[in-house]
Motif scaffolding. Structure first.
Motif, PDB file in Angstrom:
ATOM      1  N   GLY A 200     -79.515   9.313  32.643  1.00 62.37           N
ATOM      2  CA  GLY A 200     -79.244  10.316  31.589  1.00 62.37           C
ATOM      3  C   GLY A 200     -78.112  10.212  30.730  1.00 62.37           C
ATOM      4  O   GLY A 200     -77.915  11.062  29.683  1.00 62.37           O
ATOM      5  N   LEU A 201     -77.509   8.823  30.507  1.00 59.01           N
ATOM      6  CA  LEU A 201     -76.195   8.870  29.564  1.00 59.01           C
ATOM      7  C   LEU A 201     -76.669   8.860  28.060  1.00 59.01           C
ATOM      8  O   LEU A 201     -75.918   9.390  27.454  1.00 59.01           O
ATOM      9  CB  LEU A 201     -75.405   7.468  30.259  1.00 59.01           C
ATOM     10  N   ASP A 202     -77.757   8.309  27.718  1.00 62.45           N
ATOM     11  CA  ASP A 202     -78.134   8.256  26.350  1.00 62.45           C
ATOM     12  C   ASP A 202     -78.291   9.893  25.823  1.00 62.45           C
ATOM     13  O   ASP A 202     -78.016  10.155  24.720  1.00 62.45           O
ATOM     14  CB  ASP A 202     -79.432   7.661  26.166  1.00 62.45           C
ATOM     15  N   ALA A 203     -79.105  10.566  26.699  1.00 56.63           N
ATOM     16  CA  ALA A 203     -79.128  11.932  26.170  1.00 56.63           C
ATOM     17  C   ALA A 203     -77.758  12.849  26.296  1.00 56.63           C
ATOM     18  O   ALA A 203     -77.652  13.572  25.295  1.00 56.63           O
ATOM     19  CB  ALA A 203     -80.074  12.763  27.179  1.00 56.63           C
ATOM     20  N   ASP A 204     -76.920  12.491  27.016  1.00 56.20           N
ATOM     21  CA  ASP A 204     -75.521  13.146  27.185  1.00 56.20           C
ATOM     22  C   ASP A 204     -74.796  12.668  25.689  1.00 56.20           C
ATOM     23  O   ASP A 204     -74.029  13.253  25.129  1.00 56.20           O
ATOM     24  CB  ASP A 204     -74.843  12.529  28.216  1.00 56.20           C
ATOM     25  N   LEU A 205     -75.039  11.263  25.577  1.00 60.93           N
ATOM     26  CA  LEU A 205     -74.143  10.791  24.498  1.00 60.93           C
ATOM     27  C   LEU A 205     -74.854  11.455  23.251  1.00 60.93           C
ATOM     28  O   LEU A 205     -74.096  11.691  22.097  1.00 60.93           O
ATOM     29  CB  LEU A 205     -74.479   9.389  24.214  1.00 60.93           C
ATOM     30  N   ASP A 206     -76.252  11.821  22.986  1.00 60.82           N
ATOM     31  CA  ASP A 206     -76.572  12.159  21.802  1.00 60.82           C
ATOM     32  C   ASP A 206     -76.153  13.915  21.582  1.00 60.82           C
ATOM     33  O   ASP A 206     -76.183  14.193  20.453  1.00 60.82           O
ATOM     34  CB  ASP A 206     -78.223  12.368  22.135  1.00 60.82           C
ATOM     35  N   GLY A 207     -75.756  14.425  22.580  1.00 62.15           N
ATOM     36  CA  GLY A 207     -75.023  15.767  22.453  1.00 62.15           C
ATOM     37  C   GLY A 207     -73.700  15.546  21.896  1.00 62.15           C
ATOM     38  O   GLY A 207     -73.261  16.946  21.716  1.00 62.15           O
ATOM     39  N   LEU A 208     -73.165  14.478  21.604  1.00 62.73           N
ATOM     40  CA  LEU A 208     -71.761  14.394  21.267  1.00 62.73           C
ATOM     41  C   LEU A 208     -71.846  14.384  19.715  1.00 62.73           C
ATOM     42  O   LEU A 208     -72.735  13.689  19.069  1.00 62.73           O
ATOM     43  CB  LEU A 208     -70.899  13.224  21.801  1.00 62.73           C
ATOM     44  N   GLY A 209     -70.757  14.792  19.123  1.00 64.24           N
ATOM     45  CA  GLY A 209     -70.745  14.918  17.491  1.00 64.24           C
ATOM     46  C   GLY A 209     -69.894  13.870  17.022  1.00 64.24           C
ATOM     47  O   GLY A 209     -69.843  13.319  15.749  1.00 64.24           O
ATOM     48  N   ARG A 210     -68.962  13.110  17.769  1.00 62.32           N
ATOM     49  CA  ARG A 210     -68.007  12.115  17.105  1.00 62.32           C
ATOM     50  C   ARG A 210     -68.214  10.902  17.738  1.00 62.32           C
ATOM     51  O   ARG A 210     -68.249  10.754  18.911  1.00 62.32           O
ATOM     52  CB  ARG A 210     -66.397  12.703  17.333  1.00 62.32           C
TER      53      ARG A 210
END
Length: 196
Positions: free
Chosen positions: A103-113
């Motif tokens: 699930g790391l890609d989905a977690d990263l997609d939620g970040l803005g910077r």
């Protein structure tokens, strides 16, 4: 199982074990099942049931077992339990890292910077390396550390694709008949216009 099939299975098991059926007194079973001949008895019973068609048309026959995947995972049952129960923080680090990796890609997609993305990936890599160094037992750690720069590039590409899709959707909402005008123009381009 019927008496006739039971007797046939016992006879075959006894014959394969080398015992004589004539030694048994009449009215008693010709033999007692023991460790040596029990497998023969069971095999005969299975073969008789197959011949009678009791195993035909079972649910799921000829279909792959659900949820096994294509790769060999010795801890599939633990992973499935963790996923079905939505457990977190439990289990060996190897399994928790596998779940997090998925699930790391989905977690990263939620970040803005970009800095946040780098920080999360570096923290993940640090925990993977720590888990590999531990000798606590349990399943082996097969999760690989991720390349930080490659993850940042992939994050940027996913972010740009999402932004472009959002712009297309916004454009379609703001100008709903723009596509129809283009379609109408295409349709009329090759046709002669009626004389007015």
């Amino acid at each position: 199982m019927s008496d006739a099939m039971n007797r046939a299975a016992r006879y075959r098991a006894q014959r394969d074990a080398g015992e004589d059926a004539a030694d048994s007194p009449a009215g008693e079973p010709p033999m007692v099942l023991n460790a040596r001949n029990k497998a023969d008895f069971v095999e005969t019973a299975i073969q008789v049931a197959i011949r009678r068609g009791e195993f035909d048309d079972l649910p799921g026959a000829g279909k792959p077992i659900e949820g096994l995947g294509t790769t060999h995972d010795p801890d599939w049952w633990i992973r499935r339990k963790i996923e079905s129960e939505n457990l977190s923080g439990l289990g060996p680090p190897a399994l928790m890292l596998r779940v997090e990796d998925r699930g790391l890609d989905a977690d990263l997609d939620g970040l803005g910077r970009e800095e946040d993305v780098r920080e999360v990936v570096e923290d993940f890599n640090r925990r993977v390396i720590e888990a590999r160094r531990q000798l606590l037992g349990g399943p082996p750690v097969v999760t690989r550390p991720r390349d930080v720069d490659a993850e940042v590039r992939a994050w940027r590409m996913r972010r740009e694709a999402a932004r472009a899709a959002a712009e297309r959707e916004t454009d379609a909402v703001e100008h709903p008949d723009a596509g129809q005008r283009r379609l109408r123009g295409w349709w009329l381009r090759g046709r002669r216009r009626p004389a007015e």
